[in-house]
Design an enzyme around this catalytic site. Structure first.
Site, PDB file in Angstrom:
ATOM      1  N   SER A  59       5.448   6.735  10.501  1.00  0.00           N
ATOM      2  CA  SER A  59       5.723   7.376  11.551  1.00  0.00           C
ATOM      3  C   SER A  59       5.584   6.346  12.706  1.00  0.00           C
ATOM      4  O   SER A  59       5.108   5.417  12.646  1.00  0.00           O
ATOM      5  CB  SER A  59       4.312   8.491  11.742  1.00  0.00           C
ATOM      6  OG  SER A  59       3.491   7.645  11.921  1.00  0.00           O
ATOM      7  N   THR A  60       6.341   6.860  13.849  1.00  0.00           N
ATOM      8  CA  THR A  60       6.277   6.005  15.180  1.00  0.00           C
ATOM      9  C   THR A  60       5.102   5.757  15.681  1.00  0.00           C
ATOM     10  O   THR A  60       4.685   4.620  16.206  1.00  0.00           O
ATOM     11  CB  THR A  60       7.414   6.948  16.137  1.00  0.00           C
ATOM     12  OG1 THR A  60       8.577   7.139  15.638  1.00  0.00           O
ATOM     13  CG2 THR A  60       7.179   6.156  17.300  1.00  0.00           C
ATOM     14  N   GLU A  93      10.056  15.039  16.072  1.00  0.00           N
ATOM     15  CA  GLU A  93      10.519  14.999  14.753  1.00  0.00           C
ATOM     16  C   GLU A  93       9.697  16.075  13.859  1.00  0.00           C
ATOM     17  O   GLU A  93       8.428  15.949  13.756  1.00  0.00           O
ATOM     18  CB  GLU A  93      10.270  13.608  14.014  1.00  0.00           C
ATOM     19  CG  GLU A  93      10.555  13.315  12.643  1.00  0.00           C
ATOM     20  CD  GLU A  93      10.589  11.935  11.989  1.00  0.00           C
ATOM     21  OE1 GLU A  93       9.348  11.280  12.603  1.00  0.00           O
ATOM     22  OE2 GLU A  93      11.249  11.495  11.255  1.00  0.00           O
ATOM     23  N   LYS A 103       0.775  -1.450  -0.064  1.00  0.00           N
ATOM     24  CA  LYS A 103       0.058  -0.013  -0.009  1.00  0.00           C
ATOM     25  C   LYS A 103       0.863   1.205   0.079  1.00  0.00           C
ATOM     26  O   LYS A 103       1.559   1.520   0.718  1.00  0.00           O
ATOM     27  CB  LYS A 103      -0.851   0.079   1.351  1.00  0.00           C
ATOM     28  CG  LYS A 103      -1.896   1.265   1.183  1.00  0.00           C
ATOM     29  CD  LYS A 103      -2.635   1.473   2.461  1.00  0.00           C
ATOM     30  CE  LYS A 103      -1.787   2.678   3.151  1.00  0.00           C
ATOM     31  NZ  LYS A 103      -1.708   4.075   2.708  1.00  0.00           N
TER      32      LYS A 103
END
Lengths: 478, 320
Positions: A237-238, A389, A184
């Site tokens: 992303s985390t 971030e 995806k």
């Protein structure tokens, strides 16, 4: 007064790429509509022009794609490695032949400068396929014992910052080791993955070995949760990485996660200053800073802070921001409005917390999503811009006095993906690198990638390695 | 040391007090990472310079050429032809700028001076026992005085690479200051390092600073007589040096890459280096030169192509 040496516009022609008004999902070797009939638009972040309308995958589509990949797995995994290698080599060569087209496409859909897609992304994409094609018939000798087996169906979710490169990082090792793939791409950058689907057909890749499902987070979540997926690979992303870890906990799925970062770029007082300035620029302004391993925290030894900052500001003033298709553009557009909002809000917080903000004189285009290269000085570890971030062209400058302090500050982050060391002293490079908790430590350079070199993180930057021999392990039952 | 450009009050004036003091200063300059330097030069080489910017760059490059003949076989006839070409590079198009200078051996200065009289083109001469520089200082100074007396506007001196490489920095410094003095007020001094023989980028940076401290008006890469001459990387490095030197001392010094630059495309890449490293203050033939002999014709052919839309070929420019 001599006239200024103004570079005339040098735009790369977009005529080389033929974007269809609409695209379907790529399942079992065919482009098909989404089961629920939903579509979404993908836009060029530099102009907000709608590029195409894309079928949006839902859970039913995920199920279809996983089933197709499962069927294909029987034959694909049974092929001799040398046969799989032929397909991968063919894909690599087609990517090289179509690299200009793909570079223009990627620039249109992502907003990054053509200079980067042409000189960095596309050569690396082809190199990854070549590299893993070479491994396909040598898996017995990869150090995982004789005859290591593939895992099955790999569910892969990739981000929007390097759409085609992240696809290559995921698909090349998966196919080389005999797995099949459902991938995806991100909702803001689906086009190059769909062009890659076409390349798979051009290469005669058997049906169902690669399936591409453009869509939003719900499709990604459905893919990761699908019971018949054996391996999950995610870059992003985390926060999403943590959700994925929760989803797969207790299942037998293998997982690799490549998450966020807040890389430290450490400049010692004996550094090659001019090259360090280039490395700092490359570390944080490459791809508008939308790089998980960006060197977003500059740690500079106090004794040279003034000199270095002066050089850095002068250098930033020469950066050229604008039309990403122009070959002379250094800084392109931010990928999406949402990302621009996030960057803006974090930068405002930085100012509110008392850090000093600086940008070169820089005119932003009227349409599209743009953010000027930005530098924050007087930043401390306590500032949010030193911890979060930002994922944008924003550099936070901190100082240190001793090597120990530099190491302590560099490691004092929840992340651990990348770091840089700048010094002319070889022994210091080795001593400091050994103490840094980061997956990659560059010395006297930054943001250099190679398919033979493993890449991955410590702590909240994720686990598992992609690239190199280590990258095979994530797709083998070892 | 009256010939040094640094005044008595300047903090850098004492760095040449002894070999050890000079060594400490030169070795305290920031190091050069070769990979990074060459990477930066290569990336600036990908700038795409088209249409109006290209036309501007070609004219600028022509105006920066030191049209050079440095052959044992040089004759007055050859030098006169060169002078005529320097003054009017393209007889078919009077809008073509003149070159900056003609560069000849000292014994040809008088001939060259006469050939370019009234054109504004300068005469540069490679004095100081060019190209090896292996002669006694007296001989070198006589060479310089001879050229200056004959009317040379610019003196291109070679440094004693042997002295430099063996760490006798003060000897090199003193030679440069002596030659500068011999140039008097009428001639500008270009100091040639022969970068190919200095071998490391660190040495090139040190030589650049040494030359500037001793009063060079220009720093120049090479003689054109060795295997490796001007490269984008060593020119980029010297541009950084003149930029940093001006920032510290307020004194602006010119840069001259020489040898091996043959095509317009190459010349334009060097101009991009100037533009993005030292800045537009150096984009002028008072501060930047190309030491070249075959470059001019390629610039002229490209200029004709831009003007007419057609590429006519080498028979449409003069062969001098």
């Amino acid at each position: 007064m001599a006239p200024v040496f103004a570079y005339a516009p040098a735009p790369e022609s977009r005529a080389i790429v033929d974007i269809a008004p609409s695209y379907g999902l790529f399942i079992d070797g065919e482009f098909t509509e989404a089961a629920e009939g939903r579509v979404f638009k993908t836009v060029s972040p530099a102009t907000e022009e709608v590029l195409s309308e894309i079928a949006q995958a839902g859970s039913e589509d995920v199920d279809r794609a996983v089933k197709a990949a499962r069927r294909a797995f029987e034959k694909w995994s049974a092929l001799p490695g040398a046969e799989r290698a032929k397909y991968l080599f063919r894909i690599a060569r087609i990517i090289q032949e179509r690299s200009r087209e793909l570079a223009v496409l990627e620039t249109l859909d992502n907003g990054k400068p053509i200079k980067e897609t042409r000189d960095a992304d596309l050569p690396l994409v082809a190199a990854h396929f070549f590299y893993y094609a070479g491994w396909a018939d040598k898996l017995d000798h990869a150090g995982f014992g004789a005859n290591p087996m593939p895992l099955g169906v790999a569910g892969q979710v990739i981000p929007w910052n390097f759409p085609l490169l992240m696809l290559a990082w995921k698909i090349a090792p998966a196919l080389a080791t005999g797995n099949t793939v459902v991938l995806k791409p991100a909702e803001t950058t689906p086009l190059s993955a769909l062009f890659f689907a076409d390349i798979c057909r051009q290469a005669g890749l058997p049906r169902g070995v690669v399936n591409i499902l453009p869509g939003y987070g719900d499709a990604g979540a459905a893919l990761i949760a699908h019971p018949d997926v054996n391996k999950v690979a995610f870059t992003g992303s985390t926060a999403v990485g943590k959700e994925i870890a929760r989803t797969v906990a207790g299942t037998r799925k293998k997982v690799t996660l490549e998450l966020g970062g807040k890389g430290a770029n450490i400049v010692f007082d004996d550094a090659p200053i001019d090259q360090a300035v280039e490395g700092i620029v490359n570390g944080i302004f490459f791809n508008q800073g939308q790089v998980c391993c960006a060197g977003s925290r500059l740690l500079v030894q106090e004794s040279i802070q003034e000199e270095l900052l002066e050089s850095l500001k002068r250098r930033l003033s020469t950066l050229r921001l604008g039309d990403p298709l122009d070959k002379n553009t250094d800084i392109g557009a931010i990928n999406s409005e949402e990302q621009l909002t996030r960057i803006t809000s974090l930068v405002e917080q930085g100012e509110a917390e008392g850090a000093e903000r600086w940008s070169p004189a820089c005119e932003l285009p009227e349409s599209g999503y743009w953010f000027a290269p930005t530098l924050f000085t007087n930043v401390t570890q306590a500032h949010r811009i030193a911890r979060d971030e930002i994922f944008g062209p924003v550099l936070s400058v901190l100082t240190f006095r001793t090597p120990d302090e530099a190491v302590a500050k560099a490691n004092n982050t929840p992340y651990g993906l990348s770091a840089g060391i700048w010094t002319e002293k070889g022994s210091r490079i080795l001593a400091v690198a050994n103490k840094l908790r980061a997956g990659v430590v560059w010395s006297n350079t930054f943001n250099k990638f190679d398919p033979t070199s493993p890449f991955g993180g410590y702590k909240e930057s994720g686990f598992g390695r992609e690239g190199g021999r280590h990258g095979l392990e994530a797709y083998l039952d070892v | 040391m009256p010939s040094s450009a640094l005044t008595a009050a300047h903090p850098l004036k004492d760095v040449a007090a002894s070999d050890s003091a000079l060594r400490r200063f030169l070795h305290g300059l920031p190091g050069v990472d070769a990979v990074g330097l060459e990477g930066r030069a290569a990336s600036l080489g990908t700038r795409s310079i088209k249409t109006t910017a290209k036309a501007y760059a070609i004219d600028l490059a022509i105006s920066m050429v030191d049209l050079t003949t440095l052959e044992g076989a040089d004759t007055p006839g050859k030098v006169r032809a060169l002078g005529a070409k320097a003054a009017k590079p393209d007889p078919t198009d009077r809008t073509t700028p003149a070159t900056a200078a003609v560069c000849v051996y000292p014994d040809m200065v008088a001939v060259a001076k006469e050939a370019v009289a009234g054109s504004g083109v300068k005469v540069a001469s490679v004095a100081t026992a060019f190209p090896a520089g292996r002669a006694a200082l007296d001989v070198k100074l006589a060479d310089v005085r001879d050229a200056v007396a004959a009317g040379a506007d610019e003196i291109d001196m070679v440094i004693d690479r042997g002295a430099f490489l063996s760490g006798r920095y003060v000897k090199v410094y003193d030679e440069i200051t002596a030659v500068k003095e011999a140039c008097g007020t009428s001639a500008r001094l270009k100091v040639i390092f022969e970068t190919g023989e200095l071998s490391t980028y660190d040495n090139i940076r040190r030589a650049s600073w040494l030359g500037m401290l001793a009063g060079a008006d220009f720093i120049k890469t090479s003689t054109g007589k060795v295997a490796v001459n001007a490269t984008p990387a060593n020119t980029l490095l010297m541009l950084e040096a003149v930029r940093d030197f001006r920032a510290q001392t307020g004194i602006q010094v010119g840069v001259k890459p020489a040898g091996g630059i043959r095509t317009s495309k190459d010349a334009i890449k060097f101009l991009v280096l100037v533009n993005e490293t030292a800045g537009e203050d150096w984009l002028d033939n008072h501060w930047f030169r190309f030491g070249a002999s075959s470059l001019l014709n390629d610039l002229l052919m490209q200029r004709q192509k831009l003007a007419t839309g057609r590429y006519s070929g080498p028979d449409y420019v003069t062969v001098d």
